[in-house]
Design a protein around this motif. Structure first.
Motif, short mmCIF file in Angstrom:
data_model
loop_
_atom_site.label_atom_id
_atom_site.label_comp_id
_atom_site.label_asym_id
_atom_site.label_seq_id
_atom_site.Cartn_x
_atom_site.Cartn_y
_atom_site.Cartn_z
N ASP A 195 0.83 -1.20 0.00
CA ASP A 195 0.00 0.00 0.00
C ASP A 195 0.86 1.25 0.00
O ASP A 195 1.95 1.27 0.58
CB ASP A 195 -0.91 0.04 1.23
CG ASP A 195 -1.89 -1.11 1.25
OD1 ASP A 195 -2.59 -1.33 0.24
OD2 ASP A 195 -1.96 -1.82 2.29
N TYR A 248 -10.84 0.94 6.40
CA TYR A 248 -11.38 0.31 7.59
C TYR A 248 -12.54 1.15 8.12
O TYR A 248 -12.51 2.38 8.09
CB TYR A 248 -10.31 0.19 8.68
CG TYR A 248 -8.99 -0.35 8.17
CD1 TYR A 248 -8.92 -1.57 7.51
CD2 TYR A 248 -7.82 0.39 8.33
CE1 TYR A 248 -7.72 -2.05 7.03
CE2 TYR A 248 -6.60 -0.09 7.87
CZ TYR A 248 -6.55 -1.31 7.21
OH TYR A 248 -5.36 -1.78 6.73
N PRO A 275 -7.72 -0.91 11.94
CA PRO A 275 -8.32 -2.23 11.78
C PRO A 275 -8.44 -3.07 13.06
O PRO A 275 -8.06 -4.24 13.08
CB PRO A 275 -7.40 -2.91 10.77
CG PRO A 275 -6.05 -2.30 11.06
CD PRO A 275 -6.33 -0.87 11.40
N GLU A 324 -11.62 -5.03 11.58
CA GLU A 324 -11.22 -5.89 10.46
C GLU A 324 -9.82 -6.46 10.75
O GLU A 324 -8.85 -6.15 10.05
CB GLU A 324 -11.21 -5.09 9.16
CG GLU A 324 -12.56 -4.48 8.80
CD GLU A 324 -12.70 -3.03 9.27
OE1 GLU A 324 -13.50 -2.29 8.68
OE2 GLU A 324 -12.01 -2.64 10.25
N ASN A 369 -6.96 -7.59 8.51
CA ASN A 369 -6.09 -6.61 7.85
C ASN A 369 -5.12 -5.93 8.82
O ASN A 369 -4.32 -5.10 8.40
CB ASN A 369 -6.94 -5.53 7.16
CG ASN A 369 -7.72 -6.09 6.00
OD1 ASN A 369 -7.20 -6.87 5.21
ND2 ASN A 369 -8.98 -5.70 5.89
N LYS A 387 -1.33 -5.40 8.05
CA LYS A 387 -0.90 -4.29 7.21
C LYS A 387 -0.45 -3.10 8.06
O LYS A 387 0.59 -2.49 7.82
CB LYS A 387 -2.05 -3.84 6.29
CG LYS A 387 -2.30 -4.70 5.07
CD LYS A 387 -3.48 -4.13 4.29
CE LYS A 387 -3.69 -4.85 2.97
NZ LYS A 387 -2.71 -4.43 1.95
#
Length: 339
Positions: A87, A152, A157, A160, A163, A166
């Motif tokens: 990213d 998110y 996150p 979530e 993830n 990350k």
């Protein structure tokens, strides 16, 4: 806390700073070769000269680090296009105006609240002035975006969690490149966050990333389980690194989608049961900016936060704090060491 706004926290709406980044100017500092990452960090090793635990080595970046942008203001310290976990990320790095490579500097990470930005934290925490007065490096990340949409639901996150790696990778990657290009004190890595950022800070403290952290500040964060369309849960995981923590919240009315009173109390109790030193600051203003006294002499409103980080380096004996003999004068009367 709602998906639309975090109106009870220091910034009631989306911060306009988030949409107008400044590319800043490059100030690469003096390179530091860093230290190789030993893999999954442990709780640190014992310093043979002082008998004090030392942190695990700082991480390394996969590939060649981009040249980081750093400055004494938000405009001159904004990084864009930093690649991490596939990213492109954006964050601000603040350094003291008198930065010199001959001195090692603490690093303090700050995570913003819902629908806010790095600019919100820098403004409301008086972070530029704090960096100048206390001489530390601040890293203030922006939440991940997919085009014009947040990646998110709550900016970070902790819901979530699939993830979460990350965001944890970004933590490592920025630290790795910062250590290469600036003079970093590995004994002074600190993290704080407020509301959604406080919940993410809490989540980070349950992962192995906290094994390098000297001390941590949660402002209206905490542990718990809530159904917000998606049921999420943050539970405590005992940590070998017994870092000191400050837990700040707004009492029984600290609620916005999450009961931060219950969550913060649960976090306090779990930390203390795991032999972490804990300082609490429970005020009565609900889900709002902690009411620290206004300063009339040019001092910082949240000097107590920066004092806490300065006074709690890595490797203090488990469960101990220099504040056991009394809280410094920079703290309001509602702050105390948990027995």
């Amino acid at each position: 806390m709602t998906a639309a706004t975090d109106s009870g926290t220091p910034d009631a709406a989306v911060d306009v700073d988030a949409g107008t980044p400044d590319a800043g100017t490059v100030d690469s500092g003096a390179p530091d070769s860093g230290t190789p990452d030993a893999g999954t960090p442990d709780a640190g090793t014992v310093s043979p000269d002082a008998g004090r635990r030392m942190p695990p080595p700082l991480p390394t970046y996969a590939g060649t680090c981009p040249t980081l942008v750093a400055g004494s203001t938000q405009a001159t310290g904004r990084n864009v296009g930093f690649m991490s976990a596939g990213d492109s990320r954006e964050f601000v790095v603040l350094i003291p105006p008198n930065y010199t490579a001959t001195k090692r500097y603490p690093v303090i990470w700050g995570y913003h609240w819902l629908n806010a930005s790095a600019g919100s934290v820098i403004r409301d925490a008086e972070l530029e002035e704090a960096v100048r007065q206390y001489e530390f490096i601040a890293v203030v990340p922006e939440n991940l975006m997919n085009g014009s949409t947040k990646a998110y639901s709550f900016d970070w996150p902790f819901v979530e969690v699939m993830n979460a790696p990350k965001e944890l990778q970004l933590f490592d990657d920025v630290l790795a490149c910062l250590n290469q290009q600036y003079s970093v004190d590995p004994n002074h890595l600190h993290v704080f966050g407020a509301s959604a950022g406080g919940l993410w800070t809490t989540y980070l403290s349950t992962t192995d990333k906290v094994d390098r952290v000297a001390s941590l500040l949660s402002i209206s964060g905490g542990l718990g389980e809530v159904s917000l369309g998606i049921t999420w849960q943050i539970t405590w995981v005992p940590k070998p690194n017994k870092f000191p923590a400050m837990v700040v919240w707004g009492g029984s009315t600290d609620w916005l989608g999450v009961n931060f009173d219950v969550a913060s109390r649960a976090y306090r109790d779990a930390l203390r049961a795991d032999n972490h030193a804990v300082i609490t600051c429970m005020h009565s203003e609900g889900h709002k900016i902690p009411p620290f006294p206004d300063q009339t002499d040019g001092g910082l409103k949240f000097a107590g936060f920066w004092d806490f980080f300065r006074d709690h380096p890595y490797g203090l004996p488990a469960g101990t704090t220099p504040y056991s003999a009394g809280m410094p004068g920079s703290f309001p009367g509602y702050c105390q060491v948990v027995p």
